[in-house]
Design an enzyme around this catalytic site. Structure first.
Site, PDB file in Angstrom:
ATOM      1  N   PRO A 139      28.148 -58.336 -23.462  1.00  9.13           N
ATOM      2  CA  PRO A 139      28.948 -57.299 -23.724  1.00  9.13           C
ATOM      3  C   PRO A 139      29.345 -56.739 -25.217  1.00  9.13           C
ATOM      4  CG  PRO A 139      30.230 -59.100 -22.849  1.00  9.13           C
ATOM      5  CD  PRO A 139      28.716 -59.640 -22.857  1.00  9.13           C
ATOM      6  N   TYR A 188      25.964 -47.773 -31.852  1.00 11.38           N
ATOM      7  CA  TYR A 188      27.380 -47.934 -31.104  1.00 11.38           C
ATOM      8  C   TYR A 188      27.611 -46.659 -30.092  1.00 11.38           C
ATOM      9  CZ  TYR A 188      31.781 -49.866 -29.660  1.00 11.38           C
ATOM     10  OH  TYR A 188      32.971 -50.403 -29.109  1.00 11.38           O
ATOM     11  N   TYR A 215      36.812 -55.619 -33.443  1.00 13.69           N
ATOM     12  CA  TYR A 215      35.890 -56.792 -32.901  1.00 13.69           C
ATOM     13  C   TYR A 215      36.391 -57.765 -34.116  1.00 13.69           C
ATOM     14  CZ  TYR A 215      33.229 -53.766 -29.805  1.00 13.69           C
ATOM     15  OH  TYR A 215      32.583 -53.089 -28.761  1.00 13.69           O
ATOM     16  N   LYS A 220      27.175 -52.051 -24.222  1.00 18.11           N
ATOM     17  CA  LYS A 220      26.309 -51.398 -23.521  1.00 18.11           C
ATOM     18  C   LYS A 220      25.591 -51.560 -22.235  1.00 18.11           C
ATOM     19  CE  LYS A 220      25.089 -49.298 -27.546  1.00 18.11           C
ATOM     20  NZ  LYS A 220      26.062 -48.463 -27.371  1.00 18.11           N
ATOM     21  N   HIS A 271      37.469 -42.074 -29.083  1.00 20.63           N
ATOM     22  CA  HIS A 271      37.658 -42.877 -30.296  1.00 20.63           C
ATOM     23  C   HIS A 271      36.590 -42.595 -31.500  1.00 20.63           C
ATOM     24  CE1 HIS A 271      39.887 -46.573 -28.662  1.00 20.63           C
ATOM     25  NE2 HIS A 271      40.593 -45.168 -28.264  1.00 20.63           N
TER      26      HIS A 271
HETATM   27  P1  RFL Z   1      26.989 -53.631 -10.580  1.00 21.86           P
HETATM   28  O1  RFL Z   1      28.483 -53.040 -11.239  1.00 21.86           O
HETATM   29  O2  RFL Z   1      26.832 -55.192 -10.824  1.00 21.86           O
HETATM   30  O3  RFL Z   1      26.769 -53.006  -9.238  1.00 21.86           O
HETATM   31  C1  RFL Z   1      25.982 -53.574  -8.329  1.00 21.86           C
HETATM   32  C2  RFL Z   1      26.670 -53.307  -7.068  1.00 21.86           C
HETATM   33  O4  RFL Z   1      25.482 -53.997  -6.025  1.00 21.86           O
HETATM   34  C3  RFL Z   1      26.300 -54.718  -4.977  1.00 21.86           C
HETATM   35  N1  RFL Z   1      25.250 -55.598  -4.430  1.00 21.86           N
HETATM   36  C4  RFL Z   1      24.522 -55.405  -3.374  1.00 21.86           C
HETATM   37  N2  RFL Z   1      24.553 -54.615  -2.179  1.00 21.86           N
HETATM   38  C5  RFL Z   1      23.890 -54.650  -1.180  1.00 21.86           C
HETATM   39  N3  RFL Z   1      23.215 -55.756  -1.099  1.00 21.86           N
HETATM   40  C6  RFL Z   1      22.936 -56.712  -2.041  1.00 21.86           C
HETATM   41  N4  RFL Z   1      22.161 -57.728  -1.695  1.00 21.86           N
HETATM   42  C7  RFL Z   1      23.753 -56.670  -3.113  1.00 21.86           C
HETATM   43  N5  RFL Z   1      23.758 -57.424  -4.258  1.00 21.86           N
HETATM   44  C8  RFL Z   1      24.730 -56.819  -5.019  1.00 21.86           C
HETATM   45  C9  RFL Z   1      27.256 -55.386  -5.599  1.00 21.86           C
HETATM   46  O5  RFL Z   1      28.243 -55.921  -4.741  1.00 21.86           O
HETATM   47  C10 RFL Z   1      27.733 -54.386  -6.728  1.00 21.86           C
HETATM   48  O6  RFL Z   1      28.929 -53.536  -6.026  1.00 21.86           O
HETATM   49  O7  RFL Z   1      25.644 -52.987 -11.413  1.00 21.86           O
HETATM   50  P2  RFL Z   1      25.452 -51.641 -12.045  1.00 21.86           P
HETATM   51  O8  RFL Z   1      25.775 -50.624 -11.040  1.00 21.86           O
HETATM   52  O9  RFL Z   1      23.985 -51.721 -12.670  1.00 21.86           O
HETATM   53  O10 RFL Z   1      26.241 -51.565 -13.233  1.00 21.86           O
HETATM   54  C11 RFL Z   1      26.252 -52.232 -14.293  1.00 21.86           C
HETATM   55  C12 RFL Z   1      27.576 -52.586 -15.028  1.00 21.86           C
HETATM   56  O11 RFL Z   1      28.643 -53.082 -13.875  1.00 21.86           O
HETATM   57  C13 RFL Z   1      27.466 -53.452 -16.188  1.00 21.86           C
HETATM   58  O12 RFL Z   1      26.648 -53.331 -16.887  1.00 21.86           O
HETATM   59  C14 RFL Z   1      28.813 -53.525 -16.966  1.00 21.86           C
HETATM   60  O13 RFL Z   1      29.919 -54.031 -16.335  1.00 21.86           O
HETATM   61  C15 RFL Z   1      28.577 -54.612 -18.151  1.00 21.86           C
HETATM   62  N6  RFL Z   1      29.692 -54.685 -19.015  1.00 21.86           N
HETATM   63  C16 RFL Z   1      30.155 -53.754 -19.840  1.00 21.86           C
HETATM   64  N7  RFL Z   1      29.267 -52.679 -20.019  1.00 21.86           N
HETATM   65  C17 RFL Z   1      29.523 -51.722 -20.887  1.00 21.86           C
HETATM   66  O14 RFL Z   1      28.887 -50.798 -21.046  1.00 21.86           O
HETATM   67  N8  RFL Z   1      30.695 -51.803 -21.649  1.00 21.86           N
HETATM   68  C18 RFL Z   1      31.695 -52.898 -21.579  1.00 21.86           C
HETATM   69  O15 RFL Z   1      32.550 -52.923 -22.377  1.00 21.86           O
HETATM   70  C19 RFL Z   1      31.125 -53.872 -20.623  1.00 21.86           C
HETATM   71  N9  RFL Z   1      32.157 -54.909 -20.432  1.00 21.86           N
HETATM   72  C20 RFL Z   1      30.657 -55.866 -18.596  1.00 21.86           C
HETATM   73  C21 RFL Z   1      31.774 -55.930 -19.530  1.00 21.86           C
HETATM   74  C22 RFL Z   1      30.446 -56.604 -17.619  1.00 21.86           C
HETATM   75  C23 RFL Z   1      31.369 -57.705 -17.334  1.00 21.86           C
HETATM   76  N10 RFL Z   1      31.045 -58.654 -16.444  1.00 21.86           N
HETATM   77  C24 RFL Z   1      31.915 -59.598 -15.779  1.00 21.86           C
HETATM   78  C25 RFL Z   1      29.678 -58.717 -15.751  1.00 21.86           C
HETATM   79  C26 RFL Z   1      32.818 -56.754 -19.467  1.00 21.86           C
HETATM   80  C27 RFL Z   1      32.550 -57.874 -18.238  1.00 21.86           C
HETATM   81  C28 RFL Z   1      33.786 -58.847 -18.110  1.00 21.86           C
HETATM   82  C1  PHB Z   2      36.476 -53.722 -22.450  1.00 20.76           C
HETATM   83  O1  PHB Z   2      37.369 -53.146 -23.001  1.00 20.76           O
HETATM   84  O2  PHB Z   2      36.171 -54.250 -21.736  1.00 20.76           O
HETATM   85  C2  PHB Z   2      35.243 -53.928 -23.749  1.00 20.76           C
HETATM   86  C3  PHB Z   2      35.317 -52.801 -24.863  1.00 20.76           C
HETATM   87  C4  PHB Z   2      34.208 -53.469 -25.666  1.00 20.76           C
HETATM   88  C5  PHB Z   2      33.107 -54.297 -25.389  1.00 20.76           C
HETATM   89  C6  PHB Z   2      33.212 -54.918 -24.053  1.00 20.76           C
HETATM   90  C7  PHB Z   2      34.238 -55.022 -23.519  1.00 20.76           C
HETATM   91  O3  PHB Z   2      32.214 -54.394 -26.501  1.00 20.76           O
END
Ligand code: RFL
Ligand code: PHB
Length: 390
Positions: A293, A385, A201, A297, A72
């Site tokens: 989110p 961004y 957004y 980032k 994009h």
């Molecule tokens: P994760 O993905 O949480 O993975 C951590 C792993 O550790 C495990 N764990 C353990 N394992 C062993 N012993 C323990 N005591 C443990 N405790 C935990 C867990 O089961 C898991 O598998 O962290 P990591 O790897 O640092 O990755 C970070 C990302 O997952 C997170 O920052 C993003 O998903 C955040 N996020 C978004 N980030 C973006 O860059 N762009 C986005 O569009 C975006 N959208 C989002 C998001 C996060 C969301 N949620 C629900 C948190 C949208 C959502 C809805």
């Molecule tokens: C997503 O597609 O899940 C998404 C995209 C952009 C954001 C956050 C989440 O800023």
């Protein structure tokens, strides 16, 4: 069992670190609390910065990303019944973002670790790091009730916000910085055509709305809801109605509605702990920081942490050079705070804050009007961004 780097957590940060270390001849073991199916069922991030896509390619996991990822060159903002495009590509000398789900990144990394016979222990219970201030740290865990131990040189805690790594720092070592928002994002995934070929957004008096996607036939939408909102109160019909109301009518008219195949609420939080290391224990990804989110980032920051940490570990093993590990926390935090600032700014600009009243909403409209008419302001947004340099 013995390894060089013990990794807690098999999310994107832990898997990417393990894969990069493997390519550089460094052995690691991942201890993951959940099953693989559970990890692969989580729907999370969708927008990858170029820094992350470059890292995935260098780690040998770029093939499907290059085939299926959607590049994009712009992003759209709606407010005051208008839609305005931020030309990311034009404003940043060609930088773009790639829309490719975190679930797919995780799947690709699992496949690569499997192909290389990488060791990942799933359903590892009660993982604990010990002796991290010595040269011989170790991890203990339980698997099927059996107590096990891994001796290692270094421990990387990539175990997310609720992980054990951060909690293992001794009392008095850490300083925490936090901002909790009074709302969350209700998100759905649906097998429908995205509203637009790029992300939208939206700022609206009823609350924030985001139109995103995973492919040309899979859409992801979010709406701002109060923190105490109950998922059961949101039928698909109510969700689609709310999305439409929060968008300009011509944009809303383009939305294809359909049944949700996933629906969840995520709270919004800004959080950083400092420092990110203690002795031979290093925090990477959500284990050390959380962003709301809005700026997309979270996953990208996990990747830049892994970049700095893997460089430090490689220099240590290859040349006995400790400097990268000694400065890991400081270097990673400089970039983390800039992303925290950007995510906070975009959150404050795009969401509804009823406590700020009509005045607050008017100020947001003025800022959005300024932002989308000033090349300087749009450039500042675009630079952040697409991702600041590592
Ligand atoms: P994760 O993905 O949480 O993975 C951590 C792993 O550790 C495990 N764990 C353990 N394992 C062993 N012993 C323990 N005591 C443990 N405790 C935990 C867990 O089961 C898991 O598998 O962290 P990591 O790897 O640092 O990755 C970070 C990302 O997952 C997170 O920052 C993003 O998903 C955040 N996020 C978004 N980030 C973006 O860059 N762009 C986005 O569009 C975006 N959208 C989002 C998001 C996060 C969301 N949620 C629900 C948190 C949208 C959502 C809805
Ligand atoms: C997503 O597609 O899940 C998404 C995209 C952009 C954001 C956050 C989440 O800023």
């Amino acid at each position: 069992m013995k390894t060089q780097v013990g990794i807690i957590g098999g999310g994107p940060a832990g898997l990417l670190l393990s894969q990069i270390l493997h390519i550089n001849g460094i052995d690691s073991v991942i201890l993951e609390r959940q099953s693989r199916d559970y990890v692969l069922a989580r729907i999370r991030a969708g927008v990858l910065e170029q820094g992350l896509t470059d890292m995935l390619r260098a780690a040998g996991v770029g093939e499907r990303l290059d085939k299926e990822g959607m590049v994009h060159g712009g992003v759209n903002l709606t407010f005051d019944n208008r839609i305005e495009r931020i030309d990311l590509e034009g404003l940043t000398e060609g930088k773009m973002v790639t829309v490719y789900g975190q679930t797919e990144v995780t799947r690709d990394l699992y496949d690569a670790r499997d192909a290389a016979d990488g060791k990942i222990v799933h359903e590892a219970d009660d993982v604990r790091p010990y002796d991290v201030e010595t040269e011989a740290p170790y991890l203990t865990y339980k698997k099927n009730g059996e107590a096990l131990r891994i001796d290692c040189d270094f421990i990387a805690a990539c175990d997310g916000f609720h992980g054990i790594g951060r909690q293992s720092f001794p009392a008095g070592v850490s300083t925490e910085y936090e901002k909790v928002y009074q709302f969350g994002w209700l998100g759905i995934l649906s097998r429908t055509k995205p509203a637009n070929h790029e992300l939208i957004y939206g700022n609206h008096e009823r609350g924030f709305v985001l139109c995103s996607m995973r492919s040309s036939t899979l859409s992801r939408y979010y709406v701002q809801v109060p923190t105490d909102e109950r998922l059961e109160d949101w039928s698909d019909e109510r969700f689609w109605e709310e999305v439409s109301q929060r968008l300009p009518s011509d944009v809303a008219a383009e939305i294809e509605q359909g049944p949700s195949i996933e629906k969840s609420i995520a709270p919004l939080r800004s959080y950083v702990t400092e420092p990110l290391s203690f002795g031979r224990l290093f925090l990477a990804g959500d284990a050390g920081h959380i962003v709301p989110p809005t700026g997309a980032k979270g996953l990208n920051l996990a990747a830049s942490d892994v970049h700095y940490l893997s460089k430090g570990l490689i220099a240590q093993y290859r040349d006995g050079d400790e400097s990268g590990l000694k400065t890991y926390s400081e270097r990673a935090l400089r970039r983390i705070w800039k992303a925290e600032r950007f995510s906070w700014w975009m959150t404050m600009l795009m969401h509804s804050f009823p406590a700020d009243g009509a005045f607050g909403h008017k100020v947001q409209q003025a800022e959005l009007d300024y932002l989308t008419s000033s090349k300087a302001a749009m450039t500042a947004m675009a630079e952040n961004y697409v991702g600041l340099p590592y």
